[in-house]
Scaffold this motif. Structure first.
Motif, PDB file in Angstrom:
ATOM      1  N   THR A  28       0.838  -1.203   0.000  1.00 35.36           N
ATOM      2  CA  THR A  28       0.000   0.000   0.000  1.00 35.36           C
ATOM      3  C   THR A  28       0.870   1.249   0.000  1.00 35.36           C
ATOM      4  O   THR A  28       0.597   2.206  -0.741  1.00 35.36           O
ATOM      5  N   ILE A  29       1.918   1.242   0.816  1.00 34.37           N
ATOM      6  CA  ILE A  29       2.820   2.397   0.876  1.00 34.37           C
ATOM      7  C   ILE A  29       3.522   2.587  -0.465  1.00 34.37           C
ATOM      8  O   ILE A  29       3.617   3.708  -0.980  1.00 34.37           O
ATOM      9  N   LYS A  30       3.996   1.489  -1.064  1.00 32.04           N
ATOM     10  CA  LYS A  30       4.660   1.577  -2.369  1.00 32.04           C
ATOM     11  C   LYS A  30       3.691   2.095  -3.428  1.00 32.04           C
ATOM     12  O   LYS A  30       4.052   2.935  -4.262  1.00 32.04           O
ATOM     13  N   ASN A  31       2.458   1.574  -3.409  1.00 30.18           N
ATOM     14  CA  ASN A  31       1.456   2.030  -4.389  1.00 30.18           C
ATOM     15  C   ASN A  31       1.137   3.505  -4.202  1.00 30.18           C
ATOM     16  O   ASN A  31       0.973   4.237  -5.187  1.00 30.18           O
ATOM     17  N   ALA A  32       1.036   3.947  -2.962  1.00 33.52           N
ATOM     18  CA  ALA A  32       0.749   5.357  -2.696  1.00 33.52           C
ATOM     19  C   ALA A  32       1.890   6.237  -3.206  1.00 33.52           C
ATOM     20  O   ALA A  32       1.648   7.296  -3.802  1.00 33.52           O
TER      21      ALA A  32
END
Length: 157
Positions: free
Chosen positions: A82-86
């Protein structure tokens, strides 16, 4: 000729004098910042009455446990993804011209409203309606945009 100085009288500040001076400086500071301190006291009272202060105090007392739990949650693969996608999304959004994005979002919202109206009318779409829609300048502009979008996607895929 001047006489040499043989005795130097040093002024010694006692601990009590230092405390008195510090207390006077503090009183002057309180007087200078009365409104800010009053606001701070009101904020603290509001935090106390709402229970937030108690929660913060409990968090501080168990900070090692809280940090351990937070770190454990952050290191889960789904959270890391999720952090990488954000971060990727933020990178993509930063490349888009703000004015262009604003126009696109306004058009998208207008399209949502028009689409909702069309759904609420319960009209069936016939082949004649589709051919007629191709002649509409707005539909033609949207189709041209969508075709260009698809071409750009295809080139990068």
């Amino acid at each position: 000729m001047a006489q040499p100085t043989t005795k130097i009288k040093r002024i010694e500040i006692t601990e009590q004098d230092e405390k008195r001076r510090s207390l006077q400086e503090l009183q002057e500071s309180v007087a200078d910042h009365q409104e800010a301190l009053q606001s701070l006291l009101t904020l603290i009272q509001d935090l106390e009455s709402s229970g937030v202060l108690e929660i913060l105090h409990a968090l501080l007392n168990s900070k090692e446990k809280v940090a351990s739990i937070a770190l454990e949650q952050i290191l889960k693969p789904s959270v890391l993804n999720t952090i990488k996608n954000a971060m990727t999304a933020m990178g993509v959004v930063s490349k888009i011209d703000p004015e262009q994005l604003g126009v696109l979002m306004e058009a998208f919202i207008a399209g949502l409203h028009q689409g909702q109206k069309s759904l609420e009318s319960n009209q069936r779409v016939s082949m004649f309606n589709l051919v007629k829609a191709f002649r509409d300048p707005g539909v033609n502009r949207a189709l041209t945009f969508m075709l260009g979008l698809l071409q750009g996607l295809g080139q990068k895929l």
